[in-house]
Design a protein around this motif. Structure first.
Motif, PDB file in Angstrom:
ATOM      1  N   LEU A  32       0.806  -1.218   0.000  1.00 47.38           N
ATOM      2  CA  LEU A  32       0.000   0.000   0.000  1.00 47.38           C
ATOM      3  C   LEU A  32       0.842   1.272   0.000  1.00 47.38           C
ATOM      4  CD1 LEU A  32      -2.901  -1.088   2.358  1.00 47.38           C
ATOM      5  CD2 LEU A  32      -2.871  -0.968  -0.134  1.00 47.38           C
ATOM      6  N   ALA A  33       2.086   1.178   0.429  1.00 46.76           N
ATOM      7  CA  ALA A  33       2.991   2.326   0.383  1.00 46.76           C
ATOM      8  C   ALA A  33       3.677   2.434  -0.986  1.00 46.76           C
ATOM      9  CB  ALA A  33       4.042   2.209   1.480  1.00 46.76           C
ATOM     10  N   LEU A  34       3.270   1.563  -1.915  1.00 44.03           N
ATOM     11  CA  LEU A  34       3.802   1.499  -3.279  1.00 44.03           C
ATOM     12  C   LEU A  34       5.269   1.103  -3.334  1.00 44.03           C
ATOM     13  CD1 LEU A  34       2.008   4.566  -4.879  1.00 44.03           C
ATOM     14  CD2 LEU A  34       1.298   2.177  -4.863  1.00 44.03           C
ATOM     15  N   ASP A  35       5.699   0.329  -2.334  1.00 39.29           N
ATOM     16  CA  ASP A  35       7.051  -0.219  -2.338  1.00 39.29           C
ATOM     17  C   ASP A  35       7.030  -1.554  -3.076  1.00 39.29           C
ATOM     18  OD1 ASP A  35       8.212   1.847  -0.827  1.00 39.29           O
ATOM     19  OD2 ASP A  35       7.527   0.912   1.043  1.00 39.29           O
ATOM     20  N   PRO A  36       7.790  -1.671  -4.170  1.00 43.25           N
ATOM     21  CA  PRO A  36       7.801  -2.926  -4.928  1.00 43.25           C
ATOM     22  C   PRO A  36       8.638  -3.993  -4.227  1.00 43.25           C
ATOM     23  CG  PRO A  36       9.285  -1.357  -5.930  1.00 43.25           C
ATOM     24  CD  PRO A  36       8.617  -0.639  -4.790  1.00 43.25           C
TER      25      PRO A  36
END
Length: 158
Positions: A9-13
């Motif tokens: 959800l924090a857009l960390d891949p």
């Protein structure tokens, strides 16, 4: 080249598959019903030899190979299909890992620990587990058809 990644959800891949080179790819994937694990088919270790791998969806632990090492040589074995139990604890897969073009069913823990169980072990070595198999809702049994010279028979295996 197709690899498998997730994004939180924090857009960390997060990379879920191995880093792939050349013509190696992730061919298909599924998330376990409990949402904890992701399993994928791919020719990760050897081009055109499809194997089954898994990792927690959060990539907290390393990738595990579910199938035994497949046959070396000019003709290779492959994992063709797989399904996780509803609780996500086990993965059942269909492969010709012991003998090329002789398909059997196997069950292993999703975390990769312990031995893999050959579900078709008590059946004749002259036949194949057909492509479609079904897990019972409690995950305790696998229903499958086994094809022999006389035709297909329905079996249930714990």
């Amino acid at each position: 080249m197709f690899e498998l990644w997730s994004v939180d959800l924090a857009l960390d891949p997060r990379q879920l598959s191995s880093t792939l080179e050349g013509f190696r790819d992730v061919l298909s994937y599924a998330i376990s019903p409990d949402g904890a694990w992701v399993m994928h088919l791919g020719d990760v270790r050897q081009d055109q030899t499809d194997e089954l791998f898994g990792t927690p969806l959060d990539a907290a632990t390393p990738l595990v190979a579910y199938n035994e090492p497949l046959l070396p040589g000019l003709v290779f074995g492959d994992v063709l299909s797989f399904q996780a139990t509803d609780d996500g604890a086990r993965v059942v897969y269909r492969a010709d890992e012991r003998s090329d073009e002789y398909f059997e069913l196997f069950s292993t823990r999703a975390d990769g620990r312990g031995a893999t169980t050959r579900l078709t072990e008590l059946l004749s070595d002259e036949g194949d587990a057909l492509a479609r198999f079904v897990l019972t809702p409690d995950g305790e049994n696998v229903l499958f058809k086994f094809l022999r010279a006389g035709g297909a028979t329905l079996f249930s295996s714990p």
